[in-house]
Design a protein around this motif. Structure first.
Motif, short mmCIF file in Angstrom:
data_model
loop_
_atom_site.label_atom_id
_atom_site.label_comp_id
_atom_site.label_asym_id
_atom_site.label_seq_id
_atom_site.Cartn_x
_atom_site.Cartn_y
_atom_site.Cartn_z
N TRP A 85 0.85 -1.09 -0.07
CA TRP A 85 -0.20 -0.60 -0.02
C TRP A 85 0.82 0.95 0.14
O TRP A 85 1.81 1.50 0.72
N ASP A 86 0.19 2.29 -0.78
CA ASP A 86 1.28 3.19 -0.93
C ASP A 86 1.13 4.25 0.46
O ASP A 86 -0.71 4.21 0.71
N ALA B 91 -11.80 -6.39 -0.36
CA ALA B 91 -11.47 -5.79 -1.48
C ALA B 91 -10.71 -4.50 -1.74
O ALA B 91 -10.46 -3.88 -0.64
N LEU B 92 -9.30 -4.83 -2.71
CA LEU B 92 -8.28 -4.16 -2.32
C LEU B 92 -8.49 -3.09 -3.32
O LEU B 92 -9.18 -3.42 -5.05
N GLY B 93 -8.52 -1.71 -3.39
CA GLY B 93 -8.86 -1.40 -4.85
C GLY B 93 -7.69 0.32 -4.31
O GLY B 93 -7.75 1.02 -4.74
N PRO C 85 -0.66 7.26 0.37
CA PRO C 85 -2.70 7.89 0.21
C PRO C 85 -3.04 5.81 0.16
O PRO C 85 -3.89 7.31 0.18
N GLY C 86 -2.56 5.47 0.15
CA GLY C 86 -3.74 3.89 0.67
C GLY C 86 -4.14 3.51 -1.31
O GLY C 86 -5.13 2.60 -0.42
N THR C 87 -3.04 3.75 -2.09
CA THR C 87 -3.74 3.40 -2.85
C THR C 87 -2.96 1.46 -2.65
O THR C 87 -1.81 1.53 -2.85
N PHE C 88 -3.12 0.57 -3.37
CA PHE C 88 -3.12 -0.64 -3.47
C PHE C 88 -1.91 -1.63 -4.78
O PHE C 88 -2.78 -0.86 -5.36
N HIS C 89 -0.84 -1.95 -4.50
CA HIS C 89 -0.20 -2.07 -5.67
C HIS C 89 0.37 -3.68 -5.77
O HIS C 89 1.05 -4.01 -4.46
N HIS C 90 0.44 -3.87 -7.22
CA HIS C 90 1.24 -6.12 -6.95
C HIS C 90 2.11 -5.93 -7.97
O HIS C 90 1.42 -5.62 -9.11
#
Length: 56
Positions: free
Chosen positions: A22-23, A54-56, A25-30
Motif C-alpha cells: 500500500w502506498d 476488496a482491494l482498490g 495515499p492508500g493505493t494497493f499495488h502488486h
C-alpha cells in the motif's frame, strides 16, 4: 513503510523487489509473482476467498 524500510534493507545489501504494498495515499499495488518461488503469507494471491478484502 516501503519508503521507510526499503532504504534500510537496501543499505544492508538486500535487493528489494516489492510484490504487494500500500502506498502512502492508500493505493494497493502488486506485481505478478510465482508461489513456487516462495509463498507470501497473507497475500492477495493466496488469501482464501472468505478472508479477502476488496482491494482498490
Amino acid at each position: 513503510m516501503l519508503d521507510t524500510f526499503g532504504p534500510v534493507f537496501a543499505g544492508a545489501g538486500f535487493e528489494l523487489r516489492p510484490l504487494e504494498w500500500w502506498d502512502a495515499p492508500g493505493t494497493f499495488h502488486h506485481r505478478a509473482w510465482d508461489p513456487e518461488d516462495g509463498p507470501v503469507d497473507h497475500s492477495s494471491q493466496l488469501e482464501p476467498p472468505q478472508r479477502r478484502v476488496a482491494l482498490g
